[in-house]
Design a protein around this motif. Structure first.
Motif, PDB file in Angstrom:
ATOM      1  N   ALA A   1       0.844  -1.201   0.000  1.00 52.04           N
ATOM      2  CA  ALA A   1       0.000   0.000   0.000  1.00 52.04           C
ATOM      3  C   ALA A   1       0.879   1.251   0.000  1.00 52.04           C
ATOM      4  O   ALA A   1       1.954   1.282   0.598  1.00 52.04           O
ATOM      5  CB  ALA A   1      -0.921   0.001   1.211  1.00 52.04           C
ATOM      6  N   ALA A   2       0.397   2.287  -0.696  1.00 52.57           N
ATOM      7  CA  ALA A   2       1.093   3.569  -0.668  1.00 52.57           C
ATOM      8  C   ALA A   2       1.092   4.091   0.765  1.00 52.57           C
ATOM      9  O   ALA A   2       0.066   4.072   1.439  1.00 52.57           O
ATOM     10  CB  ALA A   2       0.391   4.562  -1.591  1.00 52.57           C
ATOM     11  N   HIS A   3       2.256   4.531   1.242  1.00 50.02           N
ATOM     12  CA  HIS A   3       2.451   5.015   2.623  1.00 50.02           C
ATOM     13  C   HIS A   3       2.357   3.896   3.657  1.00 50.02           C
ATOM     14  O   HIS A   3       2.313   4.161   4.856  1.00 50.02           O
ATOM     15  CB  HIS A   3       1.443   6.124   2.967  1.00 50.02           C
TER      16      HIS A   3
ATOM     17  N   TRP B   1       0.249   3.730   7.027  1.00 46.79           N
ATOM     18  CA  TRP B   1      -0.363   5.051   7.140  1.00 46.79           C
ATOM     19  C   TRP B   1      -1.273   5.366   5.962  1.00 46.79           C
ATOM     20  O   TRP B   1      -1.771   6.481   5.828  1.00 46.79           O
ATOM     21  CB  TRP B   1       0.718   6.121   7.284  1.00 46.79           C
ATOM     22  N   ASN B   2      -1.496   4.376   5.148  1.00 49.14           N
ATOM     23  CA  ASN B   2      -2.454   4.518   4.056  1.00 49.14           C
ATOM     24  C   ASN B   2      -3.859   4.674   4.636  1.00 49.14           C
ATOM     25  O   ASN B   2      -4.233   4.000   5.585  1.00 49.14           O
ATOM     26  CB  ASN B   2      -2.369   3.283   3.165  1.00 49.14           C
TER      27      ASN B   2
ATOM     28  N   GLU C   1      -6.858   3.778   3.618  1.00 53.91           N
ATOM     29  CA  GLU C   1      -7.682   2.571   3.618  1.00 53.91           C
ATOM     30  C   GLU C   1      -7.169   1.561   4.640  1.00 53.91           C
ATOM     31  O   GLU C   1      -7.962   0.919   5.350  1.00 53.91           O
ATOM     32  CB  GLU C   1      -7.681   1.942   2.217  1.00 53.91           C
ATOM     33  N   VAL C   2      -5.856   1.438   4.734  1.00 49.34           N
ATOM     34  CA  VAL C   2      -5.269   0.510   5.705  1.00 49.34           C
ATOM     35  C   VAL C   2      -5.627   0.936   7.125  1.00 49.34           C
ATOM     36  O   VAL C   2      -6.029   0.111   7.969  1.00 49.34           O
ATOM     37  CB  VAL C   2      -3.740   0.435   5.529  1.00 49.34           C
TER      38      VAL C   2
ATOM     39  N   GLN D   1      -5.304  12.101   3.026  1.00 47.17           N
ATOM     40  CA  GLN D   1      -4.065  11.374   3.272  1.00 47.17           C
ATOM     41  C   GLN D   1      -3.031  12.276   3.919  1.00 47.17           C
ATOM     42  O   GLN D   1      -2.275  11.861   4.805  1.00 47.17           O
ATOM     43  CB  GLN D   1      -3.523  10.809   1.962  1.00 47.17           C
TER      44      GLN D   1
END
Length: 807
Positions: free
Chosen positions: A96-98, A101-102, A104-105, A155
């Protein structure tokens, strides 16, 4: 006639009476075989019913008696601070991007945190980055709230919160890794594995099955939730007290059954090779199965739980319990071929081997029972119920096995006789060669064993007592792989706690008292095994900084007790709820918790000793020193118990068995001489462990006592037969050859059976059991060599049975 000869004559008369008694037992069991069979069936049904009542428990409760001082101190600690058992769920989101800290995550983690709190039984609190208590100063006020109470809409906003969290030392290596790539969910329990059964039962209507009890039911529910598709994309690593205890319980239940089945198959194959008959396989195995049920039934009568030690019982009893049956079968086959009459063969077999089997069973029971003096409850119980199993196997071998042998045609079967004879001829050639080797090279054999013995003694001086909780699992065990990975990142799977007592209510707010905690915490954080330290000091320093608008210079203990008390009051009035984890209700006691990596107990002991030295050097008065408590303390106590158990247990076993040998053989001289080939394999094995750097843990400490109890069996048969043959031939060389041919084959079979039985442990997922199996198997193999080489050479040299005929 010398004194030894008089002693032999006296003892021989008494032994002959016992021989006749066993002969009558064989005849009676044969004549009343249906009654014997019915009685055994009734007793075994009772044992099977009682066995169904026994449950599995691998918590510390299974290792310590209720009155053990260390265990009582642990319970007192729990009374004040509650359960310190946790599930620790490390996670990452590498795709996942970031990362974690994404947006969605993080939403998934927030949902997961709520679900774990609502759906997992026996949970007190669940803390993650989504709901961690966050303290910050806002316009002169102290605000205490969940870190993501108002979930960010962008974000960028979430990444800003990320920076705030990483600036809080209290979260680092606990809820988030220092680089921010891993997060963690801390699941605190309201119960502990040591609690009473009625307190850890989830559904009262489902009884006390493992799956309905804590920690199993808790672990299973957490695993089910983590596997749900809505959390796809997040990689979880679940460890801590709950999954480790659950894994122990499940492995104990599964391994005991699996190893028993493998043992039956392996030993059944060995018996089939030597005896070439269904009766020769089924008889001994049924005897052992029934002895096993008797052991478990005995446990049920005393309300003992199954634990890690119980895993060894099935395979151990299969290996050890079959020995008496092998001797009875061997003699039966010889005399059935000679007489062609089953009843006559049974009576003759028990006449010859009843007394040796009785004595060998008693010595084996003595070896096992010697460990009952251990302060470790699991070992104490194992020593007793395994001894009961050995005794039951003997009784069944001279009763129920006779029933097996009573059925069949009256006359021998020529075809089978030929097959058995081929095996017998090979064995006879091998054993005759050994006898001649002893006669020719007795001095060389004695010298060789002497050199090996001395080298082994040197190796024993290098032997270390140690244990490693996680290393007890095989490297292929998922729980070990996960725990080692988590410990390499953050968290710590083992807990130690220091309890500071100020002596007065509200005394914890005294700055001098807080500084003593801080000093020990800073010293502990420098230790390599410590992953994270928690205390009220971190909370007060954080509150102090935020109360002063985030000024870093105020990240310290307040100057006065009044100021510290005011900060805690403001914190609680602002909604803070974390003080109960670190302080007693009256603010008199404070807790410093150290979360440590899963390492060898000796490393924990070094850490504790070094911190103890630090405390003494700091100038604190004795009454001001903190008390070490928590789960980790029990591991240190266990280490001390291992040392005491090994030394005292072996001395007791050796002394009792040596005394029994002197009584059985009717001579102190012969009795002590016979202990040499029993002591030698134990010394060699412990010496090899020392040279190889294999530590002695709470499972391996059984090796010496069990090995000497088993090894003496072959010695008893060998010495009694050797002495019997010497009385006939009055020549040591001729007596040795006759003894080897008479009893050697049975000793060879029983030793092969024992080695094969203990090697079954190598298939266990518990590494400590695998190592135990290999070491005991090697000890038995060396014991057989000692009985076939060292013992005859000693007898040929010292001539303890009296003078030879010169004619």
């Amino acid at each position: 006639m010398n004194n030894d000869a008089h002693g032999y004559a006296f003892k021989t008369g008494r032994v002959d009476l016992l021989n006749r008694w066993f002969e009558r037992i064989g005849g009676g069991a044969y004549h009343y075989r249906w009654a014997v069979l019915l009685l055994c069936a009734v007793l075994l049904c009772c044992g099977a019913w009682a066995a169904s009542l026994v449950r599995f428990d691998n918590s510390f409760k299974s290792y310590f008696d209720q009155n053990d001082p260390a265990y009582k101190a642990f319970l007192e600690f729990r009374e004040v601070f509650g359960s310190d058992e946790i599930s620790y769920i490390l996670y990452q989101a590498p795709d996942a991007a970031h990362g974690i800290w994404n947006m969605e995550v993080m939403q998934k983690i927030r949902d997961l945190t709520r679900r774990l709190k609502q759906e997992v039984p026996f949970v007190k609190e669940v803390t993650s980055l989504a709901n961690a208590e966050f303290v910050e100063g806002v316009e002169g006020d102290l605000l205490v709230h969940d870190v993501l109470e108002d979930f960010p809409e962008t974000q960028a906003a979430l990444l800003a919160i990320r920076q705030k969290i990483l600036n809080k030392p209290i979260y680092i290596n606990g809820l988030v890794s220092r680089d921010g790539t891993y997060g963690a969910i801390l699941v605190e329990m309201e119960k502990a594995s040591v609690d009473a059964l009625e307190e850890i039962r989830f559904d009262p209507g489902k009884g006390d099955a493992l799956e309905n009890l804590y920690p199993q039911v808790t672990y299973d529910r957490i695993e089910t939730i983590l596997a749900m598709p809505e959390y796809e994309g997040i990689r979880f690593y679940h460890t801590g007290d709950v999954p480790l205890n659950a894994a122990y319980n499940r492995i104990s239940q599964q391994e005991s059954t699996r190893l028993a089945i493998i043992s039956f198959a392996v030993i059944g194959g060995v018996l089939l090779f030597f005896f070439r008959s269904v009766r020769g396989v089924a008889g001994p195995l049924v005897v052992v199965l029934c002895a096993m049920l008797a052991s478990v039934g005995f446990m049920a009568v005393f309300s003992w739980d199954m634990d890690l030690m119980f895993i060894m019982l099935p395979a151990l009893l299969v290996a050890v319990g079959v020995a008496d049956a092998v001797h009875v079968l061997s003699e039966f086959n010889i005399y059935y071929q000679k007489y062609g009459d089953r009843k006559a063969a049974v009576k003759k077999a028990l006449f010859l081997v009843g007394v040796p089997c009785l004595f060998t069973s008693l010595t084996t029971m003595a070896g096992f029972a010697s460990m009952s003096i251990s302060p470790i409850k699991a070992i104490k119980h194992f020593a007793i119920y395994s001894a009961v199993g050995v005794g039951a196997a003997f009784l069944l071998s001279v009763t129920m096995l006779v029933v097996f042998l009573s059925f069949g045609r009256r006359r021998k079967e020529p075809g089978r006789q030929d097959r058995q004879n081929r095996v017998s001829h090979l064995a006879a050639a091998f054993l005759g060669g050994l006898a001649r080797c002893n006669v020719r090279y007795k001095t060389t054999i004695l010298a060789g064993f002497a050199v090996i013995f001395v080298l082994s003694l040197a190796g024993m001086t290098r032997l270390q007592v140690d244990s490693n909780f996680i290393s007890e699992f095989s490297k292929r065990a998922p729980i070990r792989q996960v725990t080692e990975h988590v410990d390499s990142v953050m968290g710590g799977s083992t807990s130690f706690s220091y309890v500071f007592d100020s002596g007065t209510p509200d005394g914890v707010t005294d700055p001098a008292f807080l500084k003593r905690i801080e000093a020990l915490q800073r010293a502990a954080e420098k230790k390599p095994v410590v992953m994270k330290a928690y205390s009220v000091v971190d909370m007060i320093k954080d509150i102090n900084r935020e109360f002063h608008n985030g000024d870093p210079s105020y990240y310290r203990i307040p100057d006065t007790q009044e100021e510290a008390a005011q900060l805690l009051l403001v914190y609680e009035m602002s909604g803070g709820e974390e003080l109960d984890d670190y302080l007693s209700g009256d603010f008199q006691k404070a807790r410093l918790e150290l979360r440590c990596q899963a390492v060898a107990t000796s490393q924990y002991k070094s850490m504790v000793d070094e911190l103890g030295t630090f405390l003494v050097s700091s100038g604190a008065e004795k009454e001001d020193l903190p008390v070490l408590a928590g789960m980790g303390t029990l591991w240190l106590t266990l280490l001390d118990y291992i040392t005491k158990s090994q030394i005292i247990g072996f001395l007791v076993a050796f002394s009792v068995i040596a005394g029994m040998m002197c009584v059985v053989l009717g001579s102190v001289r012969v009795g002590l001489l016979s202990m040499v080939p029993n002591l030698t394999p134990v010394v060699i094995t412990l010496g090899l462990m020392g040279w190889a750097g294999i530590p002695l843990d709470y499972v391996k400490l059984l090796i010496a006592s069990i090995a000497i109890g088993i090894a003496v069996d072959d010695t008893v048969h060998m010495v009694i037969r050797y002495r019997h043959e010497f009385a006939r031939h009055r020549n040591y060389q001729e007596a040795l050859l006759a003894a080897m041919l008479g009893v050697g084959r049975a000793l060879l079979v029983t030793s092969v059976v024992l080695v094969a039985g203990f090697l079954v442990f190598t298939g266990s997922i518990m590494q400590t059991l695998s190592d135990f199996g290999i070491l005991v198997a090697c000890t038995i193999a060396v014991a057989l060599l000692a009985d076939f080489l060292l013992l005859p050479s000693l007898v040929l040299t010292l001539k303890p049975f009296g003078e030879e005929n010169t004619v």
